[in-house]
Scaffold this active site. Structure first.
Site, PDB file in Angstrom:
ATOM      1  N   GLU A   1       0.820  -1.228   0.000  1.00 50.42           N
ATOM      2  CA  GLU A   1       0.000   0.000   0.000  1.00 50.42           C
ATOM      3  C   GLU A   1       0.847   1.269   0.000  1.00 50.42           C
ATOM      4  OE1 GLU A   1      -3.324   0.240   2.615  1.00 50.42           O
ATOM      5  OE2 GLU A   1      -4.111  -1.695   1.996  1.00 50.42           O
TER       6      GLU A   1
HETATM    7  C1  LIG Z   1       2.909  -9.242   0.236  1.00 55.42           C
HETATM    8  C2  LIG Z   1       2.550  -8.244  -0.786  1.00 55.42           C
HETATM    9  C3  LIG Z   1       1.210  -8.026  -1.128  1.00 55.42           C
HETATM   10  C4  LIG Z   1       0.874  -7.145  -2.147  1.00 55.42           C
HETATM   11  N1  LIG Z   1      -0.428  -7.043  -2.559  1.00 55.42           N
HETATM   12  C5  LIG Z   1      -0.699  -6.338  -3.700  1.00 55.42           C
HETATM   13  C6  LIG Z   1      -2.002  -6.376  -4.295  1.00 55.42           C
HETATM   14  O1  LIG Z   1      -2.925  -7.010  -3.778  1.00 55.42           O
HETATM   15  N2  LIG Z   1      -2.194  -5.706  -5.448  1.00 55.42           N
HETATM   16  C7  LIG Z   1      -1.205  -4.984  -6.041  1.00 55.42           C
HETATM   17  O2  LIG Z   1      -1.441  -4.412  -7.096  1.00 55.42           O
HETATM   18  N3  LIG Z   1       0.022  -4.890  -5.489  1.00 55.42           N
HETATM   19  C8  LIG Z   1       0.301  -5.565  -4.351  1.00 55.42           C
HETATM   20  N4  LIG Z   1       1.572  -5.509  -3.792  1.00 55.42           N
HETATM   21  C9  LIG Z   1       2.574  -4.689  -4.402  1.00 55.42           C
HETATM   22  C10 LIG Z   1       3.020  -3.517  -3.534  1.00 55.42           C
HETATM   23  O3  LIG Z   1       2.097  -2.488  -3.602  1.00 55.42           O
HETATM   24  C11 LIG Z   1       4.414  -3.118  -4.043  1.00 55.42           C
HETATM   25  O4  LIG Z   1       5.291  -4.122  -3.559  1.00 55.42           O
HETATM   26  C12 LIG Z   1       4.844  -1.781  -3.586  1.00 55.42           C
HETATM   27  O5  LIG Z   1       4.148  -0.816  -4.304  1.00 55.42           O
HETATM   28  C13 LIG Z   1       6.343  -1.559  -3.780  1.00 55.42           C
HETATM   29  O6  LIG Z   1       6.764  -1.943  -5.044  1.00 55.42           O
HETATM   30  P1  LIG Z   1       8.071  -2.870  -5.178  1.00 55.42           P
HETATM   31  O7  LIG Z   1       7.948  -3.991  -4.240  1.00 55.42           O
HETATM   32  O8  LIG Z   1       8.248  -3.177  -6.609  1.00 55.42           O
HETATM   33  O9  LIG Z   1       9.255  -1.954  -4.662  1.00 55.42           O
HETATM   34  P2  LIG Z   1      10.035  -0.840  -5.486  1.00 55.42           P
HETATM   35  O10 LIG Z   1       9.084   0.039  -6.195  1.00 55.42           O
HETATM   36  O11 LIG Z   1      11.100  -1.496  -6.284  1.00 55.42           O
HETATM   37  O12 LIG Z   1      10.685   0.009  -4.314  1.00 55.42           O
HETATM   38  C14 LIG Z   1      11.840  -0.428  -3.605  1.00 55.42           C
HETATM   39  C15 LIG Z   1      12.197   0.610  -2.558  1.00 55.42           C
HETATM   40  O13 LIG Z   1      12.465   1.871  -3.178  1.00 55.42           O
HETATM   41  C16 LIG Z   1      11.707   2.871  -2.550  1.00 55.42           C
HETATM   42  N5  LIG Z   1      11.351   3.897  -3.525  1.00 55.42           N
HETATM   43  C17 LIG Z   1      10.849   3.738  -4.773  1.00 55.42           C
HETATM   44  N6  LIG Z   1      10.671   4.933  -5.351  1.00 55.42           N
HETATM   45  C18 LIG Z   1      11.063   5.873  -4.454  1.00 55.42           C
HETATM   46  C19 LIG Z   1      11.117   7.295  -4.451  1.00 55.42           C
HETATM   47  N7  LIG Z   1      10.736   8.022  -5.495  1.00 55.42           N
HETATM   48  N8  LIG Z   1      11.587   7.903  -3.352  1.00 55.42           N
HETATM   49  C20 LIG Z   1      11.984   7.206  -2.278  1.00 55.42           C
HETATM   50  N9  LIG Z   1      11.956   5.865  -2.230  1.00 55.42           N
HETATM   51  C21 LIG Z   1      11.501   5.212  -3.300  1.00 55.42           C
HETATM   52  C22 LIG Z   1      10.464   2.173  -2.017  1.00 55.42           C
HETATM   53  O14 LIG Z   1       9.937   2.894  -0.911  1.00 55.42           O
HETATM   54  C23 LIG Z   1      11.056   0.835  -1.575  1.00 55.42           C
HETATM   55  O15 LIG Z   1      11.592   0.986  -0.297  1.00 55.42           O
HETATM   56  C24 LIG Z   1       1.894  -6.392  -2.771  1.00 55.42           C
HETATM   57  C25 LIG Z   1       3.219  -6.563  -2.388  1.00 55.42           C
HETATM   58  C26 LIG Z   1       3.562  -7.476  -1.431  1.00 55.42           C
HETATM   59  C27 LIG Z   1       5.000  -7.663  -1.084  1.00 55.42           C
END
Ligand SMILES: Cc1cc2nc3c(=O)[nH]c(=O)nc-3n(C[C@H](O)[C@H](O)[C@H](O)COP(=O)(O)OP(=O)(O)OC[C@H]3O[C@@H](n4cnc5c(N)ncnc54)[C@H](O)[C@@H]3O)c2cc1C
Length: 822
Positions: free
Chosen positions: A501
């Site tokens: 989220e």
């Molecule tokens: C268990 C689980 C359940 C989920 N459920 C759903 C679901 O039901 N539906 C759905 O659509 N998605 C779901 N997600 C996806 C979730 O919303 C994403 O994992 C989340 O948005 C982060 O994306 P990412 O994991 O690719 O991390 P990344 O986007 O790769 O980010 C990695 C790190 O970089 C940081 N970061 C990225 N950009 C910036 C910035 N501009 N400034 C500072 N920091 C930054 C982030 O905060 C994070 O710490 C789920 C994820 C998990 C792990």
């Protein structure tokens, strides 16, 4: 005499600035001062003429619209246009999606505390309370953590059935569609209680009640979609999931390459207008078991079938599980917290346009729909679940620290452990108040986009701190997994809630202040809108009014920040005659500092502020802590200011204020412009940085409060599952705690005798017999000691397994590798 006049004019200006007087009244006050000086004969004719001329040169242009516009507003408008951060459509959508509530007051630099104190402290209806006490309590009794997280990697079938039958999936669905039609507060109460026992069950219930398409269908769906899906979702006949994230688009969710091409195709035997979809989604909660999939894709219309626009934007579709070409069912494994989660893929899937949520007319509005739905869901799901988790952590750790003895003392009596217990209690108080206030905002009709980001970030961060602290206090008891372990899975799962989220680093760096500054600021959003007006004249007129309002506001906040800093908040207008009056003073002071610091940052960095993420993050920390403190004070007032709770409130409040000082300090110390850096330090900390982390004596009091049953401890941890039925380890510990405490004087008697050399047997049982023989204790006391020792041994026990029992069986291994290959 000229010097006196100058000082008096300065004094009058400061007072006007402090109370935020309008320019015209400020002008009148200065003129009246001059006239009084003059007619009282204290100024020579020459001095009067000079002073009048000087004031006229300054005040006449400022008070004459045409001159003021030509001299100041017009040139500044031109410059302002170049300073404006370039906002993408996505950001504009996010900004426009929410409403502004109490956070706007905090941002204003002069919060009106009457508004906070008048906020209703909402309560559950009788029906909602009965649901929490009935089906929710019963469900919690059915949840065995080890069975769910280790043996089944799923909820048992009877739990799935119970959840569906009792409409846990339909909490937000109105009753006329077969749902429970609950308030956000009731929704919170349910998630809080369930998550105090099982994160898997809480997540399973949370998704259909947040972003699961029910919320989207309710607000944007066509009548046919509502009539078809809502009754099925309410009863669990349909299990939903929502798929946005893809491998290349996580935090940057709008960059999805999942797409749909508008085309004609055959659907259920008929040729219709529709879209050909290609997508690759991952991490989707409930996807492996979902029967209806909400899907975000970008739509394109290259053949102009819908009009002349080719790129139509993000749109949301609904897809049944049996859709031809849909690949769904395999599972991701989220940190040993095995709620269903997995990928969803589709290649060249054809769906008609009425599969879009809201039909064809909602094409391209998907991002706005998601942002609006998310601001509500984010205010409820994770803050409520975190609250349940930390309340459980506080209750269990307080009890365990009292029951577990080392060096002949409850470990909670050692100063090192006390410090940790105090932190657990303080954070629990803060998270609970924060979550309640944000959820209440939803029930009051707000779309709290900024508070929901604050609540999501801080509730999950503080929860991670609490669970870390709870693990440390439990030592090996927290580490050895098995049915007796009530902490390990919470510790393992903490990063999940940080990531989902809106991942936390991004939420802190971009969203809290990034959205807050523009949304909550009384002028900035309007200034940006004024700049975009088509008519130059209208644009200038509006901008001029806003600019001078803004300048007055900035001066007011600078003066307030400085004077409140000098007086340590004592000049602030706050609720009087309370043990917490001093707290409101501090908050008023730092609210002014936030408003002043924000204006300096926005004015000097302009569009670059977006890249200065740490500046934004630190100001966001200040706004967040002001919000958390307000929530705690609101809760304390609503509960009748119970004096027994004061130490916990005090601990949590001073911890927050210390965090505010740290954030403002780091903001000023790292400000890029050295002159402004100096100015910020002077105005925000005129007497230096004087706030202190909560002291040891306070920490001691707070730690004691969670180590023995009391009303304060009950208030801190209310709403979670504590029943001792079904072998629930925390319930059993709670039941044993009063008995174990009651036996402490007897234990001290034994210890005294032992120190006096009267009890020298090697074993505990031998010493007990010696104490009986020497009449140090009587038979009743001996049986009490025996009983409490049994209870203690049961509580501190950990699990053990046959060595084969932890190995993955060959058949499971085969199954696992074949699912990976698929
Ligand atoms: C268990 C689980 C359940 C989920 N459920 C759903 C679901 O039901 N539906 C759905 O659509 N998605 C779901 N997600 C996806 C979730 O919303 C994403 O994992 C989340 O948005 C982060 O994306 P990412 O994991 O690719 O991390 P990344 O986007 O790769 O980010 C990695 C790190 O970089 C940081 N970061 C990225 N950009 C910036 C910035 N501009 N400034 C500072 N920091 C930054 C982030 O905060 C994070 O710490 C789920 C994820 C998990 C792990």
């Amino acid at each position: 005499m000229g010097v006196y006049l100058l000082l008096t004019l300065l004094g009058v200006s400061l007072v006007c600035a402090f109370i935020g007087t309008r320019l015209i009244n400020w002008t009148i006050a200065l003129v009246v001062t001059l006239v009084l000086f003059s007619i009282s004969g204290q100024l020579s004719l020459f001095a009067t003429i000079v002073a009048t001329l000087v004031l006229a040169v300054i005040l006449v242009p400022l008070n004459t619209t045409t001159i003021r516009q030509r001299l100041f507003s017009e040139p500044f408008l031109a410059r302002y246009k170049t300073m404006l951060p370039k906002l993408s459509e996505t950001e504009v959508t996010a900004l426009e999606a929410g409403t502004v509530g109490w956070e706007g007051q905090l941002f204003s630099g002069k919060p009106d505390w009457r508004i906070l104190l008048k906020r209703p402290f909402l309560k559950l209806t009788a029906e909602e309370q009965a649901f929490v006490d009935g089906p929710v309590e019963e469900l919690c009794g059915m949840l065995a953590q080890w069975e769910i997280t280790h043996e089944l990697a799923d909820l048992p079938p009877e739990v799935w059935s119970y959840i569906k039958e009792n409409r846990f999936f339909g909490m937000i669905i109105p009753k006329h569609y077969g749902g429970l039609g609950f308030s956000a507060l009731a929704h919170r109460a349910v998630l809080q209680k369930v998550s105090s026992v099982s994160a898997v069950a809480a997540t399973t219930i949370a998704v259909p009640n947040s972003l699961g398409p029910a919320e989207l269908i309710l607000h944007y769906g066509s009548q046919d979609q509502k009539d078809h899906y809502l009754p099925r979702l309410a009863t669990g006949e349909d299990i939903p999931c929502f798929a946005l994230t893809s491998p290349t688009a996580g935090s940057d969710a709008t960059s999805i390459s999942d797409h749909g091409i508008i085309c004609r195709g055959v659907y259920q035997g008929k040729e219709v207008l529709g879209m050909r979809l290609n997508f690759d989604k991952r991490y989707i909660t409930l996807a492996p078991v979902a029967t209806v999939i909400g899907l975000a894709v970008k739509l394109f219309d290259p053949d102009g079938l819908l009009g002349d626009k080719e790129e139509l934007g993000i749109s949301l579709a609904l897809m049944p599980r049996d859709t031809k070409g849909l690949k769904i069912g395999s599972r991701h494994f989220a940190l040993n917290v095995p709620f269903h989660n997995g990928p969803v893929r589709g290649k060249d899937i054809f769906l008609p346009l009425d599969a879009l949520i809201g039909g064809q007319e909602m094409i391209g509005r998907g991002w706005r729909m998601l942002v609006e739905a998310l601001s509500v869901g984010r205010a409820i799901t994770l803050p409520s679940s975190s609250t349940g988790g930390v309340k459980m952590g506080a209750l269990a750790t307080g009890a365990y620290a009292r029951i577990r003895k080392q060096f002949n003392m409850p470990i909670g009596r050692f100063e090192g452990v006390e410090e940790v217990l105090a932190r657990i209690a303080g954070n629990t108080y803060a998270i609970s108040a924060l979550s309640r206030m944000t959820v209440s905002a939803v029930d009051m009709g707000e779309k709290p986009s900024v508070p929901s980001a604050i609540a999501k970030y801080h509730a999950t961060e503080m929860a991670r701190d609490v669970i870390k602290d709870a693990m440390d206090v439990h030592g090996g008891k927290g580490i050895i997994l098995g049915p007796r372990n009530y902490l390990g899975r919470a510790w393992q799962g903490a990063p999940i809630w940080i990531t989902v989220e809106g991942a936390n680093i991004m939420t802190r760096s971009l969203m809290i202040f990034g959205q807050g500054a523009i949304r909550c600021h009384p002028f900035v959003l309007q200034e940006m809108e004024a700049v975009r007006l088509e008519s130059d004249k209208e644009s200038l007129d509006q901008f001029d009014l806003l600019l001078f309002g803004h300048i007055g506001y900035s001066i007011r906040n600078a003066v307030r920040s400085f004077t409140l800093g000098l007086s340590l908040g004592h000049l602030a207008n706050v609720p009087r005659n309370r043990d917490t009056s001093g707290y409101y003073k501090k908050l008023s002071r730092y609210s002014a500092a936030l408003a002043f610091g924000s204006d300096i940052a926005m004015a000097s960095l302009g569009g670059k502020l977006k890249q200065k993420e740490l500046t934004s993050a630190r100001l966001g920390d200040v706004l967040s802590q002001l919000y958390i403190c307000s929530a705690m004070l609101s809760r304390y007032e609503a509960q009748g200011r119970p004096s027994a709770d004061q130490p916990i409130l005090a601990w949590a409040f001073h911890d927050s204020i210390f965090k505010i000082q740290t954030a403002l300090g780091a903001f000023a110390d790292n400000f890029p412009n050295p002159w402004l850096r100096g100015l910020l330090k002077l105005i925000i900390f005129p007497l230096g940085r004087r706030e202190k982390y909560p002291g040891d004596r306070l920490g001691h009091k707070v730690a004691q409060l969670i180590m023995s049953p009391s009303e304060t401890r009950d208030r801190l941890t209310n709403g979670i599952y504590t029943s001792a039925t079904s072998g629930h380890p925390i319930g059993m510990m709670e039941q044993a705690l009063p008995e174990i405490i009651a036996a402490e004087p007897l234990e001290r008697k034994m210890l005294k005798a032992q120190k006096a050399g009267k009890l020298d047997a090697i074993t505990w049982e031998g010493q007990l017999q010696q104490a009986l023989d020497q009449s140090i204790i009587d038979e009743t006391e001996a049986s009490i000691l025996k009983h409490t020792r049994e209870l203690t041994l049961e509580i501190i026990a950990v699990d053990e397994f046959e060595s084969d029992a932890l190995r993955l069986g060959q058949s499971e291994k085969d199954e696992f590798s074949s699912s990976q290959a698929a």
